[in-house]
Design an enzyme around this catalytic site. Structure first.
Site, short mmCIF file in Angstrom:
data_model
loop_
_atom_site.label_atom_id
_atom_site.label_comp_id
_atom_site.label_asym_id
_atom_site.label_seq_id
_atom_site.Cartn_x
_atom_site.Cartn_y
_atom_site.Cartn_z
N ASP A 87 0.90 -1.09 0.26
CA ASP A 87 0.00 -0.11 -0.07
C ASP A 87 0.85 1.30 0.01
O ASP A 87 1.95 1.34 0.62
CB ASP A 87 -0.84 -0.07 1.17
CG ASP A 87 -2.06 0.98 1.19
OD1 ASP A 87 -3.19 0.40 0.93
OD2 ASP A 87 -1.88 2.34 1.20
N ILE A 88 0.34 2.23 -0.60
CA ILE A 88 1.31 3.65 -0.84
C ILE A 88 1.25 4.25 0.46
O ILE A 88 2.08 5.16 0.63
CB ILE A 88 0.61 4.23 -2.11
CG1 ILE A 88 1.84 5.21 -2.63
CG2 ILE A 88 -0.65 5.13 -1.80
CD1 ILE A 88 1.52 5.86 -4.08
N ASN B 210 -12.96 -3.28 2.51
CA ASN B 210 -13.69 -2.19 2.39
C ASN B 210 -14.53 -2.25 1.58
O ASN B 210 -14.41 -2.73 0.38
CB ASN B 210 -12.85 -0.71 2.48
CG ASN B 210 -12.19 -0.62 3.82
OD1 ASN B 210 -12.43 -0.89 4.84
ND2 ASN B 210 -11.10 -0.09 3.52
N GLY C 14 -15.78 2.62 3.60
CA GLY C 14 -14.70 3.32 3.50
C GLY C 14 -13.81 3.05 2.32
O GLY C 14 -12.71 3.09 2.18
N GLN C 15 -14.40 2.31 1.33
CA GLN C 15 -13.80 1.84 -0.10
C GLN C 15 -13.37 3.34 -0.93
O GLN C 15 -14.33 3.97 -1.08
CB GLN C 15 -14.58 0.86 -0.90
CG GLN C 15 -13.83 0.69 -2.09
CD GLN C 15 -14.78 -0.54 -2.99
OE1 GLN C 15 -15.80 -0.73 -2.64
NE2 GLN C 15 -14.07 -1.09 -3.97
N HIS D 207 -10.20 -5.27 -3.12
CA HIS D 207 -8.93 -5.47 -2.74
C HIS D 207 -8.96 -6.08 -1.29
O HIS D 207 -9.92 -5.60 -0.44
CB HIS D 207 -8.01 -4.19 -2.83
CG HIS D 207 -8.76 -3.15 -2.41
ND1 HIS D 207 -9.58 -2.24 -3.19
CD2 HIS D 207 -8.34 -2.24 -1.25
CE1 HIS D 207 -9.94 -1.15 -2.47
NE2 HIS D 207 -9.59 -1.20 -1.20
N HIS E 19 -6.99 -5.63 2.11
CA HIS E 19 -5.89 -5.05 3.07
C HIS E 19 -5.37 -6.40 3.83
O HIS E 19 -6.14 -6.85 4.47
CB HIS E 19 -6.36 -4.02 3.76
CG HIS E 19 -6.65 -2.66 3.03
ND1 HIS E 19 -5.91 -1.54 2.88
CD2 HIS E 19 -8.16 -2.48 2.48
CE1 HIS E 19 -6.62 -0.90 2.19
NE2 HIS E 19 -7.98 -1.16 2.10
P1 AMP Z 1 -9.63 1.39 0.33
O1 AMP Z 1 -9.86 2.74 1.06
O2 AMP Z 1 -10.17 0.30 0.89
O3 AMP Z 1 -10.35 1.65 -1.22
O4 AMP Z 1 -8.23 1.35 -0.02
C1 AMP Z 1 -7.54 1.71 -1.20
C2 AMP Z 1 -5.99 1.72 -0.73
O5 AMP Z 1 -5.32 1.85 -2.15
C3 AMP Z 1 -5.68 2.89 0.20
O6 AMP Z 1 -5.08 2.39 1.45
C4 AMP Z 1 -4.64 3.65 -0.58
O7 AMP Z 1 -3.40 3.97 0.35
C5 AMP Z 1 -4.13 2.50 -1.44
N1 AMP Z 1 -3.40 2.89 -2.67
C6 AMP Z 1 -4.25 4.21 -3.42
N2 AMP Z 1 -3.47 4.12 -4.79
C7 AMP Z 1 -2.39 3.24 -4.72
C8 AMP Z 1 -1.15 3.04 -5.49
N3 AMP Z 1 -1.08 3.73 -6.42
N4 AMP Z 1 -0.34 2.19 -4.87
C9 AMP Z 1 -0.57 1.46 -3.85
N5 AMP Z 1 -1.52 1.62 -3.00
C10 AMP Z 1 -2.55 2.55 -3.35
#
Ligand code: AMP
Ligand code: ZN
Length: 114
Positions: free
Chosen positions: A30-31, A87, A93-94, A100, A102
């Protein structure tokens, strides 16, 4: 899907820190990590969220979850555990509309979440 950031990550057109890849699954860090370990496990197939899965996705969902736990163990979470989170939509909270899982570990987390 054309405009989906996670489809692009799975295809390699947007860079990521890859954890794992096979024919149907991709995992990457995760970024914005919420713990010492935080990676995402996604299907390569574009599925918007867990509620938009179909009966034909059932085996895929099992394999994604199994892969998530295997990778969590490989990342050092086997002894103390980790949190596996999906999520879904606004109330869940998506923020990225591609299914995906987590996997967050390496620290203690309270329950329930805020
Ligand atoms: P959610 O809020 O459950 O939809 O999670 C989306 C996740 O994607 C968040 O934890 C972000 O930090 C992660 N995210 C968004 N863009 C990127 C990216 N380019 N590379 C890695 N993680 C990302
Ligand atoms: Zn997608």
């Amino acid at each position: 899907m054309e405009d989906c950031i996670f489809c692009k990550i799975a295809a390699g057109t947007i860079p990521s820190k890859k954890v794992y890849e096979d024919d149907e699954c991709f995992a990457f860090h995760d970024i914005s990590p919420q713990g010492p370990v935080h990676f995402l496990v996604i299907p390569k197939k574009h599925i918007r969220n867990i509620m938009e899965t179909t009966p034909e996705d059932e085996p895929l969902l099992g394999r994604l979850l199994y892969r998530a736990q295997k990778l969590a163990v490989e990342c050092g979470c086997g002894e103390r555990g980790a949190r596996f989170v999906i999520n879904c939509k606004d109330n869940g909270g998506q923020t990225v509309d591609h299914l995906h899982i987590h996997v967050v570990g390496g620290r203690f987390m309270e329950w329930p979440p805020g």
